[in-house]
Design a protein around this motif. Structure first.
Motif, PDB file in Angstrom:
ATOM      1  N   TYR A 158       8.429  -4.873 -13.255  1.00 31.74           N
ATOM      2  CA  TYR A 158       8.665  -5.747 -12.111  1.00 31.74           C
ATOM      3  C   TYR A 158       9.933  -5.378 -11.345  1.00 31.74           C
ATOM      4  CZ  TYR A 158       4.805  -9.040 -12.389  1.00 31.74           C
ATOM      5  OH  TYR A 158       3.556  -9.598 -12.317  1.00 31.74           O
ATOM      6  N   ALA A 159      10.994  -5.048 -12.069  1.00 28.64           N
ATOM      7  CA  ALA A 159      12.233  -4.677 -11.378  1.00 28.64           C
ATOM      8  C   ALA A 159      12.028  -3.422 -10.545  1.00 28.64           C
ATOM      9  CB  ALA A 159      13.353  -4.469 -12.393  1.00 28.64           C
ATOM     10  N   ALA A 160      11.308  -2.443 -11.108  1.00 28.55           N
ATOM     11  CA  ALA A 160      11.047  -1.207 -10.375  1.00 28.55           C
ATOM     12  C   ALA A 160      10.095  -1.444  -9.206  1.00 28.55           C
ATOM     13  CB  ALA A 160      10.478  -0.153 -11.314  1.00 28.55           C
ATOM     14  N   ALA A 161       9.171  -2.393  -9.354  1.00 22.24           N
ATOM     15  CA  ALA A 161       8.263  -2.707  -8.254  1.00 22.24           C
ATOM     16  C   ALA A 161       9.022  -3.306  -7.080  1.00 22.24           C
ATOM     17  CB  ALA A 161       7.170  -3.668  -8.724  1.00 22.24           C
ATOM     18  N   ARG A 162      10.019  -4.131  -7.374  1.00 18.36           N
ATOM     19  CA  ARG A 162      10.873  -4.652  -6.291  1.00 18.36           C
ATOM     20  C   ARG A 162      11.549  -3.506  -5.555  1.00 18.36           C
ATOM     21  NH1 ARG A 162      16.336  -5.622  -5.565  1.00 18.36           N
ATOM     22  NH2 ARG A 162      16.875  -7.405  -4.225  1.00 18.36           N
ATOM     23  N   THR A 163      12.130  -2.570  -6.322  1.00 18.39           N
ATOM     24  CA  THR A 163      12.788  -1.424  -5.697  1.00 18.39           C
ATOM     25  C   THR A 163      11.807  -0.619  -4.854  1.00 18.39           C
ATOM     26  OG1 THR A 163      14.364  -1.272  -7.537  1.00 18.39           O
ATOM     27  CG2 THR A 163      14.063   0.701  -6.185  1.00 18.39           C
ATOM     28  N   PHE A 197       0.831  -1.203   0.000  1.00 21.89           N
ATOM     29  CA  PHE A 197       0.000   0.000   0.000  1.00 21.89           C
ATOM     30  C   PHE A 197       0.866   1.254   0.000  1.00 21.89           C
ATOM     31  CE2 PHE A 197      -2.390   3.398   2.020  1.00 21.89           C
ATOM     32  CZ  PHE A 197      -3.618   3.334   1.376  1.00 21.89           C
ATOM     33  N   ARG A 198       1.932   1.247   0.801  1.00 21.88           N
ATOM     34  CA  ARG A 198       2.796   2.428   0.850  1.00 21.88           C
ATOM     35  C   ARG A 198       3.488   2.655  -0.491  1.00 21.88           C
ATOM     36  NH1 ARG A 198       4.878   5.984   4.320  1.00 21.88           N
ATOM     37  NH2 ARG A 198       6.971   6.806   3.931  1.00 21.88           N
ATOM     38  N   ALA A 199       3.999   1.589  -1.088  1.00 22.94           N
ATOM     39  CA  ALA A 199       4.653   1.735  -2.386  1.00 22.94           C
ATOM     40  C   ALA A 199       3.693   2.317  -3.419  1.00 22.94           C
ATOM     41  CB  ALA A 199       5.182   0.384  -2.862  1.00 22.94           C
ATOM     42  N   LEU A 200       2.421   1.920  -3.340  1.00 30.22           N
ATOM     43  CA  LEU A 200       1.412   2.395  -4.285  1.00 30.22           C
ATOM     44  C   LEU A 200       1.045   3.851  -4.057  1.00 30.22           C
ATOM     45  CD1 LEU A 200      -0.782   1.657  -6.490  1.00 30.22           C
ATOM     46  CD2 LEU A 200      -2.298   1.162  -4.549  1.00 30.22           C
ATOM     47  N   THR A 201       0.886   4.250  -2.790  1.00 30.34           N
ATOM     48  CA  THR A 201       0.245   5.531  -2.493  1.00 30.34           C
ATOM     49  C   THR A 201       1.188   6.689  -2.221  1.00 30.34           C
ATOM     50  OG1 THR A 201       0.021   4.885  -0.159  1.00 30.34           O
ATOM     51  CG2 THR A 201      -1.853   4.434  -1.626  1.00 30.34           C
ATOM     52  N   GLN A 227      11.894  -0.027  -0.808  1.00 30.02           N
ATOM     53  CA  GLN A 227      11.945   1.304  -0.216  1.00 30.02           C
ATOM     54  C   GLN A 227      10.856   1.450   0.840  1.00 30.02           C
ATOM     55  OE1 GLN A 227      14.198   4.053  -0.714  1.00 30.02           O
ATOM     56  NE2 GLN A 227      13.107   4.446   1.209  1.00 30.02           N
ATOM     57  N   ALA A 228       9.656   0.951   0.527  1.00 28.92           N
ATOM     58  CA  ALA A 228       8.566   1.007   1.504  1.00 28.92           C
ATOM     59  C   ALA A 228       8.894   0.174   2.735  1.00 28.92           C
ATOM     60  CB  ALA A 228       7.266   0.520   0.859  1.00 28.92           C
ATOM     61  N   ALA A 229       9.517  -0.996   2.534  1.00 31.93           N
ATOM     62  CA  ALA A 229       9.912  -1.837   3.668  1.00 31.93           C
ATOM     63  C   ALA A 229      10.977  -1.142   4.508  1.00 31.93           C
ATOM     64  CB  ALA A 229      10.423  -3.187   3.171  1.00 31.93           C
ATOM     65  N   ALA A 230      11.894  -0.429   3.850  1.00 29.69           N
ATOM     66  CA  ALA A 230      12.917   0.311   4.582  1.00 29.69           C
ATOM     67  C   ALA A 230      12.284   1.426   5.408  1.00 29.69           C
ATOM     68  CB  ALA A 230      13.942   0.896   3.610  1.00 29.69           C
ATOM     69  N   ASP A 231      11.301   2.117   4.822  1.00 27.70           N
ATOM     70  CA  ASP A 231      10.605   3.184   5.548  1.00 27.70           C
ATOM     71  C   ASP A 231       9.933   2.644   6.805  1.00 27.70           C
ATOM     72  OD1 ASP A 231      11.303   4.829   3.447  1.00 27.70           O
ATOM     73  OD2 ASP A 231       9.297   4.878   2.554  1.00 27.70           O
ATOM     74  N   LEU A 232       9.248   1.512   6.652  1.00 32.96           N
ATOM     75  CA  LEU A 232       8.400   0.997   7.730  1.00 32.96           C
ATOM     76  C   LEU A 232       9.161   0.160   8.752  1.00 32.96           C
ATOM     77  CD1 LEU A 232       5.322  -0.038   5.555  1.00 32.96           C
ATOM     78  CD2 LEU A 232       5.355   1.796   7.241  1.00 32.96           C
ATOM     79  N   TYR A 233      10.137  -0.626   8.290  1.00 28.60           N
ATOM     80  CA  TYR A 233      10.766  -1.599   9.175  1.00 28.60           C
ATOM     81  C   TYR A 233      12.289  -1.488   9.247  1.00 28.60           C
ATOM     82  CZ  TYR A 233       6.116  -3.515   8.549  1.00 28.60           C
ATOM     83  OH  TYR A 233       4.760  -3.650   8.491  1.00 28.60           O
ATOM     84  N   GLY A 234      12.866  -0.608   8.432  1.00 29.34           N
ATOM     85  CA  GLY A 234      14.306  -0.411   8.457  1.00 29.34           C
ATOM     86  C   GLY A 234      15.019  -1.189   7.373  1.00 29.34           C
TER      87      GLY A 234
END
Length: 755
Positions: free
Chosen positions: A515-520, A501-505, A524-531
């Motif tokens: 797909y490669a950009a979606a992984r990135t 959701f964060r990556a989308l919004t 990035q969203a995982a880094a924001d939320l969980y480090g």
């Protein structure tokens, strides 16, 4: 729920693919699960500062107004050209004050398709920028050679070729700058109306080069009280009373309304009205039953986005879309349409299977969310990600609903039984089970229907949520494989949903995200939320590796494999062990089974010495980090007598994309080569599936060692045995490596021949 290519300009998304009838939806909610389900659900705690703030309509309007007042300054700060202007599309704000402002661009007053960008800032300081394209937006001039009528004619021909009926340009072609792929070009964008071959409304967007008349691309913009529902049992609905009548108007959820089209295909039909606040009887024969199902699905989706993700409506403005049921006659589909900002549902085969289950409604409504956020074009790889996003969020809505009549699962459209055989339309744990979807990414994924190219994204989301392997969740058995045959550890459905959701919004997903950009974006969203570097972050990367996108990240110590070694008696040895750790601090090295005369430096990992005794040893190297985490690698070490000859080349030879490189070894041994010629290869290269590796004898004979095997794995450190007894040993032997693809490069680090 069929979806044809979706784009913001008037996007309607159907749930079912025209040919394959692929419904959308995945159940979401907090339904109780078996003990094996979502085991990691509570294992991670988000960073509260990165959570989006729930904005009121007025708060959002203020943020947008503020952003609009500074677009000129923003354009200058971004270094945009004099002819470029920014138009604010959305602003999202995090709890720590970070704002994510998404802009569309114009050039010389023309819309730039694929020029969208997002500025991520805090305290007035830009932290990062996410762009759909890094190309400079510039064309030689904005004078078209092709006429609008010529572009419109080509667009209508394209629609007819796709099986459309009554195709005609619904509006005059508009001049645009096409920047979604490659260097920007002047173009015409034409929207063709009519009907698709299955009766779904058509809004086919065709982009034509305004100088040459060549078609650049095309996409379809139609994507696919008490209620006695057909699929969810008896539920409570948000309704309104006016005088002595009740209506399906949910004043508490953005004034969402549900209408009866009564077989029509345009307009809104009639708002559902009743003298009592009871809707439907659970049977398709009662017209209000489908209305109750659709109304219920919309309110669940609204609640999920608001209560879980803090989003106040699809546009974050407190305003709801509306729903239309009973579209057409026996129409086996459902769709989202940007032009009306509404969801529309058919009644299915024989008008007895309305496509109004929870997951279908959530799927269609999520297309509306995507259209005002990431807005991934509904074709190619972005189209597959668009379609998968609707499946993913629909699954979460179904679990969130916790409805005992329609429990949460990772199946798509299982309730509506569109195939008539009791099977779902799509499977998230193993997408290929539907007969058309793909389990993993491959280079041609963008050329197939978006309902099938969505498979890898659905799969990666399942792997994030539940991990690989066999398990039972809410009574449904799953068994999810990985493309690299390695396990994936779950981060839990809740964490996976927050990341996607964060990556989308917040602007990490763009109109042309592949797909490669979606992984990135999700990392990035995982880094924001969980480090960054957290277990959650690493397991997200590993889930992507499980569908053949990107490399794995191992938590703790990783030791580079060492090829089996061959050394001669009384020969000096120098072998460097390579290792890394995700933990800071020094590494220590130890080894067991080293041949006599050899030892390892505990601080540097260098194995050195002079082998003194012939024989073969089984060696294990263990590397330990500062947190006492260990990694190992094992190999054999053969110490030969003087009858053996070893020839080696330790020079580096770079391996570039789509090129061939050779590393030579001059052999001075007399006689023929042996029938068990040992070829030790040390190639450093990401994604070894790109490589063809051959041994070339002095007379030019070629012995293939590897032929594009190994997929996304890194490095080839391996010993091969070749029957070269027909070859004269003396002469120049070559290790030939051909890189047959793009993106990944490396080098021949060393290789040797043992005769």
């Amino acid at each position: 729920m069929s979806h044809t290519p979706h784009r913001r300009a008037s996007a309607a998304g159907a749930l079912v693919a025209a040919a394959a009838l692929l419904a959308v939806g995945i159940q979401a909610g907090t339904a109780s699960a078996d003990a094996t389900a979502s085991q990691a659900r509570n294992a991670v705690q988000p960073n509260p500062g990165a959570a989006a703030v729930s904005l009121s309509a007025s708060e959002r309007a203020t943020l947008i107004a503020d952003a609009n007042s500074t677009t000129v300054q923003a354009a200058k700060a971004l270094g945009l050209g004099e002819q470029e202007k920014l138009v604010v599309r959305d602003v999202v704000k995090d709890a720590d004050g970070t704002t994510h402002t998404t802009y569309e661009r114009t050039y010389g007053g023309l819309p730039v398709l694929g020029g969208d960008l997002t500025v991520h800032a805090k305290g007035g300081v830009t932290k990062s920028i996410t762009k759909a394209t890094n190309h400079e937006i510039k064309v030689a001039d904005t004078t078209a050679t092709v006429t609008p009528a010529g572009a419109e004619g080509q667009a209508v021909s394209a629609a007819n070729a796709a099986g459309s009926k009554d195709a005609k340009a619904s509006k005059s072609a508009r001049k645009v700058i096409w920047a979604a792929e490659g260097a920007p070009v002047l173009a015409w964008e034409t929207v063709v109306g009519g009907l698709q071959d299955d009766g779904t409304p058509s809004e086919l967007h065709v982009v034509t080069d305004a100088k040459t008349g060549a078609k650049i691309t095309q996409w379809q913009a139609i994507e696919t009280g008490t209620g006695n529902t057909m699929y969810s049992g008896q539920v409570t609905l948000g309704t309104s009373q006016s005088g002595s009548n009740y209506t399906l108007t949910d004043a508490g959820r953005g004034n969402h309304k549900t209408y009866d089209l009564n077989g029509g295909s345009s307009g809104t039909g009639s708002l559902f009205t009743n003298t009592t606040d009871v809707w439907g009887n659970g049977a398709a024969s009662n017209r209000a039953t489908a209305g109750a199902d659709a109304h219920y699905g919309a309110q669940l989706t609204w609640d999920y986005y608001k209560n879980v993700h803090g989003r106040n409506g699809l546009r974050n403005d407190g305003v709801a879309p509306y729903s239309r049921v009973h579209y057409g006659n026996a129409y086996v589909n459902a769709f989202w349409d940007d032009s009306c900002f509404c969801m529309t549902y058919g009644d299915g085969t024989s008008n007895t299977h309305p496509l109004t289950s929870i997951d279908v409604a959530a799927h269609e409504m999520t297309h509306g969310l995507t259209s005002v956020t990431g807005n991934m074009t509904y074709s190619g790889e972005p189209g597959g990600l668009n379609e998968a996003t609707s499946d993913i969020m629909a699954a979460n809505v179904e679990f969130y609903a916790n409805n005992p009549q329609d429990v949460g699962d990772y199946l798509v459209g299982e309730k509506i039984d569109i195939n008539g055989d009791g099977t779902p339309l799509r499977y998230m744990d193993k997408p290929s089970k539907d007969g058309g979807s793909k389990d993993a990414w491959y280079s041609g994924i963008g050329s197939i229907d978006v309902h099938y190219s969505s498979g890898p994204a659905n799969h990666v989301y399942y792997l994030m949520s539940e991990g690989s392997g066999a398990k039972v969740i809410n009574g449904v058995s799953y068994n999810s494989p990985t493309s690299d045959n390695l396990p994936v550890t779950a981060i839990g459905r809740d964490a996976a949903a927050k990341i996607w959701f964060r990556a989308l919004t917040v602007g990490y997903f763009k109109s042309n995200t592949n797909y490669a950009a979606a992984r990135t974006a999700t990392l990035q969203a995982a880094a924001d939320l969980y480090g960054q570097g957290s277990t959650t972050y690493n397991n997200v990367a590993n889930a992507w590796a499980g569908i053949n996108v990107g490399a794995r990240i191992v938590s703790g110590v990783s030791v580079t494999p060492i090829a089996n070694q061959t050394t001669q008696v009384n020969t000096a040895v120098s072998l460097q062990v390579q290792a890394t750790s995700t933990n800071p601090g020094a590494l220590s090295y130890a080894a067991t089974g080293l041949p006599a005369g050899l030892s390892i430096n505990s601080s540097t990992g260098l194995i050195s010495g002079t082998a003194t005794t012939a024989g073969t040893s089984n060696v294990t190297v263990t590397v330990t980090d500062s947190q006492s985490k260990t990694g190992t690698t094992s190999f054999t070490w053969t110490v030969g007598t003087s009858q053996q000859n070893v020839f080696e080349n330790t020079n580096d030879y770079a391996i570039a994309d789509n090129s061939t490189v050779e590393s030579p070894i001059v052999v001075t041994r007399t006689g023929n080569a042996p029938s068990a010629l040992k070829v030790d290869v040390n190639i450093i290269h990401t994604y070894v599936g790109d490589l063809v590796v051959d041994l070339v004898a002095p007379d030019g004979s070629v012995y293939n060692l590897r032929n594009r095997t190994g997929g996304s794995a890194d490095n080839i450190i391996q010993q091969f045995t070749v029957n070269a007894s027909s070859e004269v040993a003396q002469g120049t032997w070559k290790l030939r490596v051909r890189d047959a693809a793009t993106l990944d490069t490396g080098k021949i680090d060393s290789w040797k021949l043992t005769f």
